[in-house]
Design an enzyme around this catalytic site. Structure first.
Site, short mmCIF file in Angstrom:
data_model
loop_
_atom_site.label_atom_id
_atom_site.label_comp_id
_atom_site.label_asym_id
_atom_site.label_seq_id
_atom_site.Cartn_x
_atom_site.Cartn_y
_atom_site.Cartn_z
N HIS A 1 5.73 10.13 -2.17
CA HIS A 1 6.31 9.25 -1.15
C HIS A 1 6.79 10.04 0.07
CE1 HIS A 1 7.11 5.02 -0.55
NE2 HIS A 1 8.29 5.29 -0.03
N ARG B 1 4.58 9.66 3.02
CA ARG B 1 4.85 8.43 3.79
C ARG B 1 6.06 8.65 4.70
NH1 ARG B 1 3.91 2.84 3.89
NH2 ARG B 1 5.72 1.49 3.67
N ARG C 1 1.24 3.83 0.91
CA ARG C 1 1.84 3.97 -0.40
C ARG C 1 0.74 4.38 -1.37
NH1 ARG C 1 3.55 -1.10 1.69
NH2 ARG C 1 5.81 -1.21 2.11
N HIS D 1 6.34 -2.65 6.61
CA HIS D 1 7.70 -3.03 6.25
C HIS D 1 8.01 -4.44 6.76
CE1 HIS D 1 9.03 1.45 5.96
NE2 HIS D 1 8.63 0.99 4.79
N LYS E 1 2.52 -4.37 -0.21
CA LYS E 1 3.46 -5.11 -1.06
C LYS E 1 3.46 -6.59 -0.69
CE LYS E 1 6.96 -1.70 -2.41
NZ LYS E 1 8.39 -1.34 -2.29
N TYR F 1 13.33 5.81 6.63
CA TYR F 1 12.29 6.82 6.45
C TYR F 1 12.40 7.96 7.48
CZ TYR F 1 9.73 4.14 2.96
OH TYR F 1 9.37 3.50 1.82
#
Length: 333
Positions: free
Chosen positions: A281, A284, A186, A307, A210, A316
């Site tokens: 993005h 990614r 990211r 994730h 994250k 994705y």
């Protein structure tokens, strides 16, 4: 404090009446002075979020909800008076009357449920009330997936565009783009990288993602080559892996790039490459799609991307219809 309109809201017509009378605010809650000694549930909920980007987005949504309730912002709203009726009325108002997309309404509802959970944990809501709010259903929505994956030719042009300039910052920019493409980072993650996170001997990199979750990604030979080129310019000094350049060309290693700067690096290379529009993005998405195209196990892809579950990873996947057709043709009857 008295919660206005609660008794009328026990029927469907009562719920809708709350929404229909909400021009500029519902007036659902009395002034919060009686609860001024309590911890504000919105402030506590926001403090639990690890990402500044998440805090900014959720704060904005809660402010909108609070203003609809008739308060200046989220920290002035006594969330302990929230009830199921008001959550349903909010969904009705913003979807049916204001015409917000289902995705947007669901994002607001998620923020509302989050602050309700925090209010329950702070003992400002009882379990039954919180459970009723939590049970409010999201709107059903199906959208074609956003973004796309780059072809090998396109990613080659993007990297070449970043390599055309002779300035030292161009070497940095090419390394950044290579990491986004080859490791699926990211853009916010690229800004947190430090020299101590990099292990060139093992070809690995520790990434803080994250939720403050750390993971290890591995450098392909192509990515390693561009990182080596950048280190030759940067030098071995400790600090941020990707520092800032001043207008006079001086590299500052104690001031990292921010996510917006990463976006500008990609946008600049995009403009010079001449390829079809992409977002940062999409690099990614390209990483995930290429791994899945090579039949890499989706759990491994999930772990590499940081994730929480494979459901997110599956979103994705941007393999084309031709690729899916080729996969089906491998079946034997």
């Amino acid at each position: 404090m008295k919660f206005d309109g609660l008794s009328d809201a026990k029927t469907e017509s009562g719920l809708l009446a709350i929404a229909q009378n909400s021009s500029g605010g519902t007036g659902l809650l009395d002034a919060p002075e009686a609860a001024s000694h309590e911890v504000n549930a919105a402030a506590a909920y926001l403090a639990e979020l690890h990402s500044e980007a998440s805090r900014r987005a959720v704060r904005s949504r809660l402010n909108v909800i609070a203003r609809w309730f008739g308060f200046p912002d989220a920290v002035c709203c006594p969330w302990g008076k929230l009830r199921y009726a008001h959550a349903v009325a909010f969904v009705h108002e913003f979807s049916d009357k204001r015409g917000l997309s289902a995705t947007s309404v669901n994002a607001y509802l998620s923020a509302l449920k989050g602050v309700a959970e925090t209010a329950w944990r702070l003992r400002q809501l009882d379990l039954e009330t919180y459970s009723e709010i939590k049970a409010v259903k999201q709107l059903r929505v199906h959208r074609e997936p956003r973004g796309r994956a780059l072809s090998l030719e396109e990613s080659g042009k993007l990297l070449a565009a970043a390599d055309e300039e002779e300035r030292p910052s161009a070497v940095r920019d090419q390394a950044v783009i290579a990491l986004l493409l080859g490791c699926g980072l990211r853009r916010a993650e690229a800004t947190t990288l430090r020299m101590e996170h990099l292990n060139m001997a093992e070809g690995s990199l520790r990434v803080l993602g994250k939720g403050n979750k750390e993971r290890t990604v591995f450098l392909t030979p192509a990515v390693s080559a561009r990182i080596h080129a950048w280190l030759a310019v940067r030098g071995p000094s400790p600090g941020w892996l990707f520092g800032r350049y001043t207008k006079d060309g001086k590299l500052i290693l104690d001031s990292p790039l921010d996510p917006a700067s990463i976006g500008r690096i990609v946008a600049k290379a995009l403009n010079e490459s001449g390829i079809e529009h992409i977002t940062t993005h999409d690099l990614r998405r390209t990483f995930a799609t290429r791994l899945l195209s090579k039949n890499v196990d989706i759990v491994a892809v999930k772990n590499l991307m940081g994730h929480a579950n494979v459901t997110t990873t599956a979103k994705y996947d941007r393999r084309t219809a031709d690729a899916l057709k080729e996969a089906v043709n491998q079946l034997d009857l």
